[in-house]
Structures are given as structure tokens and as C-alpha cells.
Write an enzyme that holds these catalytic residues in place. Structure first.
Site, PDB file in Angstrom:
ATOM      1  N   GLU A  26      33.173  -1.775 -19.535  1.00 30.06           N
ATOM      2  CA  GLU A  26      31.840  -2.348 -19.505  1.00 30.06           C
ATOM      3  C   GLU A  26      31.029  -1.446 -20.674  1.00 30.06           C
ATOM      4  O   GLU A  26      30.356  -0.636 -20.645  1.00 30.06           O
ATOM      5  CB  GLU A  26      30.980  -2.388 -18.193  1.00 30.06           C
TER       6      GLU A  26
ATOM      7  N   GLU B 287      38.158   9.542 -26.710  1.00 27.80           N
ATOM      8  CA  GLU B 287      38.687   9.808 -27.971  1.00 27.80           C
ATOM      9  C   GLU B 287      39.428  11.182 -27.917  1.00 27.80           C
ATOM     10  O   GLU B 287      40.262  11.263 -28.860  1.00 27.80           O
ATOM     11  CB  GLU B 287      37.619   9.727 -29.214  1.00 27.80           C
TER      12      GLU B 287
ATOM     13  N   GLU C 132      24.738  -0.536 -28.264  1.00 34.25           N
ATOM     14  CA  GLU C 132      25.027   0.661 -27.690  1.00 34.25           C
ATOM     15  C   GLU C 132      26.472   1.305 -28.677  1.00 34.25           C
ATOM     16  O   GLU C 132      26.471   2.497 -28.281  1.00 34.25           O
ATOM     17  CB  GLU C 132      25.667   0.570 -26.359  1.00 34.25           C
TER      18      GLU C 132
HETATM   19  C1  LIG Z   1      27.861   0.740 -19.532  1.00 32.47           C
HETATM   20  S1  LIG Z   1      28.129   2.315 -18.509  1.00 32.47           S
HETATM   21  C2  LIG Z   1      29.466   1.511 -17.414  1.00 32.47           C
HETATM   22  C3  LIG Z   1      29.781   2.265 -16.330  1.00 32.47           C
HETATM   23  C4  LIG Z   1      30.715   1.574 -15.225  1.00 32.47           C
HETATM   24  N1  LIG Z   1      32.037   1.157 -15.947  1.00 32.47           N
HETATM   25  C5  LIG Z   1      30.373   0.427 -14.676  1.00 32.47           C
HETATM   26  O1  LIG Z   1      30.274  -0.720 -14.806  1.00 32.47           O
HETATM   27  O2  LIG Z   1      29.125   0.674 -13.802  1.00 32.47           O
HETATM   28  C6  LIG Z   1      29.170   2.775 -19.629  1.00 32.47           C
HETATM   29  C7  LIG Z   1      29.858   4.297 -19.403  1.00 32.47           C
HETATM   30  O3  LIG Z   1      30.754   4.528 -20.444  1.00 32.47           O
HETATM   31  C8  LIG Z   1      30.625   5.753 -20.871  1.00 32.47           C
HETATM   32  N2  LIG Z   1      30.809   6.245 -22.230  1.00 32.47           N
HETATM   33  C9  LIG Z   1      30.472   5.600 -23.378  1.00 32.47           C
HETATM   34  N3  LIG Z   1      31.236   5.807 -24.432  1.00 32.47           N
HETATM   35  C10 LIG Z   1      32.173   6.889 -23.899  1.00 32.47           C
HETATM   36  C11 LIG Z   1      33.266   7.404 -24.633  1.00 32.47           C
HETATM   37  N4  LIG Z   1      33.400   7.264 -25.813  1.00 32.47           N
HETATM   38  N5  LIG Z   1      34.086   8.064 -23.561  1.00 32.47           N
HETATM   39  C12 LIG Z   1      34.093   7.935 -22.577  1.00 32.47           C
HETATM   40  N6  LIG Z   1      33.191   7.728 -21.791  1.00 32.47           N
HETATM   41  C13 LIG Z   1      32.176   6.865 -22.683  1.00 32.47           C
HETATM   42  C14 LIG Z   1      29.152   6.335 -20.454  1.00 32.47           C
HETATM   43  O4  LIG Z   1      28.935   7.759 -20.415  1.00 32.47           O
HETATM   44  C15 LIG Z   1      28.732   5.383 -19.265  1.00 32.47           C
HETATM   45  O5  LIG Z   1      29.011   6.157 -18.044  1.00 32.47           O
END
Ligand SMILES: C[S@@+](CC[C@H](N)C(=O)[O-])C[C@H]1O[C@@H](n2cnc3c(N)ncnc32)[C@H](O)[C@@H]1O
Length: 294
Positions: free
Chosen positions: A151, A137, A160
Site C-alpha cells: 500500500e 532497500e 509519498e
Molecule cells: C501507507 S503505510 C501502509 C501500512 C500497511 N501496509 C497497511 O496497509 O495498513 C506504508 C508503510 O510503508 C513503510 N515504508 C515506506 N517506505 C518503506 C521502505 N522503503 N522500506 C520499508 N518500509 C517502508 C512505512 O513505514 C509505512 O508503515
């Protein structure tokens, strides 16, 4: 369903709505000005732990589905600009680079972004992948993207609450007709039995150290069933065909649509103890279609 740490979750009521336009003072490339809310701090801190990333990546059904979907769309991704919302260790961004992306904007607000940058460097992909450390954001990039991969799925698909951030990125940066990976997601519910759990938490009170504690049974039942329980159950514990609770088209879904999820359904089973959920995501585009159920 993967077992992420329960404390790392934002509460359902803490749904992250698109932030107001951030006040940004000319950040360097890869450094995102912060507009963290306190509730986000604990959430992003949990994602700085290696364990949660190890667990996600070792979830072969999950990681293979993303890798296969990215490679399946390689003809579309080749020479295009991709954004990976919540890149974690950078694994999906690297798959996109291998699929031929010209540029990948990998964004993560957790400190794991620092490691992701090192991983990208060690794989000689720094000229393709830029890791932005900050909330999506708050991101300032000055180009539209052709593909968004993310993801974002949590417990009960939406718990989540990360999909709001993906919607924000889509509405702000995705070119018209661009590709969302995944494109569709479905939440199912089915009645289950869990005899072992029932015996451990409820039947336990029938006799404790030889004392009849069955007076505790109503309270034990009330307490055991008022909280959702995160467990993997064997297929044979599922007592009927699953019911579709919510279908999400990631190309068009709005934050408002996700604020309340309601579904009318009926199930019949003489053994039902509780309801279990299962989610499915589909990676689908106009260029090609394919379904990958997890
Ligand atoms: C479920 S993990 C997926 C990580 C990676 N893409 C994978 O597949 O292994 C979600 C990631 O999204 C990040 N995340 C969640 N909301 C976010 C946001 N608004 N801006 C940036 N990162 C975000 C979290 O810190 C986390 O590392």
C-alpha cells in the site's frame, strides 16, 4: 483520500531512489541492517504513531479493496511466497496468510514493525509471516517471491514517493511473471469548487472587526492558492468529468518514469476554483482480472 499527517511526507524532490548495495553484516532473520537517510528518519518516525495506522485501517474503501483483491487471488497466492512492502501493523500480510501463502516477508522500516511482530504472534502466524524491521532497500533475503503486495499510495498518488521502494523490491525479488498487488494505478484530476474554504480564507478579509481589509485580498489569494491543500470534498463540488493525468503499470513502471509527470489537458467550467485529484488502483493479474476503484 486519507488524511495522513502532512509532516510525515517525504518531499516530492526527496524521491527515494534505489539505494546502493547496502553494507550488511550478517543480520539475524527479521533484523535488517540500516542505511537510513536523515530525511527518512522523520518519515519512518511518523509511521510509528498508532494514529496513522488507525486512520488507514479505518479507511474501509482502502482496506476492503486490499482484502478483497488478496482473497480474489487466493488460488494464485496459495502455497506461494509473498513480500509485503511497508507492512505497517501487518494487516495485509495477515490477509495473505489467510489466503494461503506459504511464507510472507513483511517489511517495514518504522518502529511499527515491533508491534506488527506481536500482532503476527498473537494470531499464531509466526511460522508463516516473518516481520523484517528495516528499509526494503536494505533487506537480505535469499529467495525470490511470487507476489508483492504494497500500500504505497500517497497524496496525488505519488507524493509519498514510496513507489520507488516497491519498484526496487520488484526488480530485486519478484519472480518473472509474478503478481503485483496492485497492478495498475491511475491519477485523475478534476476542477472543483470549495465555496466554504473560499469564504473562510479569502472573503474573511473583506471586513475584519468592521475594518475594510480588502487590501489583503490579493495576498490572501496568492497565499491560499500557492500551496496544495489536502481536503475531502463532496461529490457535488466536482465540476467536470475527471481527466487521466497518469496511468501506472506496476509490473513495468520505472523510477525514471516517475521523476516527472506531465499531462496535457483542458477543462472548461465557469465555476472552477481549483483542481482536485483522485486516484484509483487496480488489482489485476493474468490469472484473473478485476478492477477496484477507490
Ligand atoms: C501507507 S503505510 C501502509 C501500512 C500497511 N501496509 C497497511 O496497509 O495498513 C506504508 C508503510 O510503508 C513503510 N515504508 C515506506 N517506505 C518503506 C521502505 N522503503 N522500506 C520499508 N518500509 C517502508 C512505512 O513505514 C509505512 O508503515
Amino acid at each position: 483520500m486519507r488524511d495522513k499527517y502532512a509532516h510525515s511526507r517525504r518531499s516530492p524532490s526527496g524521491f527515494v531512489l534505489p539505494a546502493p548495495p547496502p553494507v550488511v553484516v550478517a543480520p539475524k532473520e527479521g533484523v535488517v541492517a540500516s542505511s537510513f537517510l536523515d530525511q527518512d528518519r522523520a518519515y519512518f518516525h511518523a509511521y510509528s504513531h498508532v494514529g496513522i495506522h488507525e486512520e488507514m485501517i479505518k479507511d474501509r474503501a482502502r482496506t476492503d479493496a486490499y482484502r478483497d483483491a488478496i482473497f480474489f487471488h487466493a488460488d494464485y497466492i496459495r502455497d506461494k511466497v509473498v513480500m509485503d512492502v511497508g507492512c505497517g501493523t501487518g494487516i495485509l500480510s495477515i490477509f495473505c496468510a489467510y489466503a494461503g501463502a506459504r511464507k510472507v516477508h513483511a517489511v517495514d522500516a518504522s518502529a511499527i514493525a515491533v508491534q506488527a511482530r506481536e500482532v503476527v504472534k498473537a494470531n499464531n502466524l509466526s511460522d508463516v509471516i516473518t516481520v523484517h524491521h528495516g528499509r526494503v532497500e536494505d533487506l537480505q533475503i535469499f529467495e525470490e517471491v511470487d507476489v508483492i503486495v504494497s500500500e504505497w499510495m500517497g497524496y496525488m498518488l505519488l507524493y509519498e514517493s514510496m513507489l520507488g521502494s516497491v519498484i526496487y523490491a520488484r526488480d530485486r525479488w519478484l519472480k518473472p511473471g509474478g503478481l503485483m498487488l496492485p497492478s495498475f494505478a491511475t491519477l485523475y484530476m478534476a476542477p472543483i469548487t470549495n465555496a466554504e474554504k473560499y469564504s473562510e480564507c479569502i472573503d474573511f478579509w473583506r471586513s475584519v472587526y468592521g475594518i475594510d481589509m480588502s487590501a489583503m485580498l490579493p495576498l490572501a489569494k496568492q497565499c491560499s492558492f500557492e500551496e496544495p491543500c489536502i481536503e475531502t470534498v463532496p461529490a457535488e463540488s466536482v465540476l467536470s468529468w475527471p481527466i487521466v493525468i497518469k496511468q501506472i503499470d506496476c509490473n513495468t513502471v520505472t523510477v525514471r518514469e516517475l521523476e516527472t509527470v506531465k499531462a496535457d489537458f483542458s477543462v472548461s467550467s465557469i465555476m472552477m476554483e481549483s483542481l482536485g485529484d483522485r486516484s484509483e488502483r487496480r488489482f489485476h493479474s493474468q490469472q484473473a482480472s478485476r478492477s477496484l476503484a477507490l
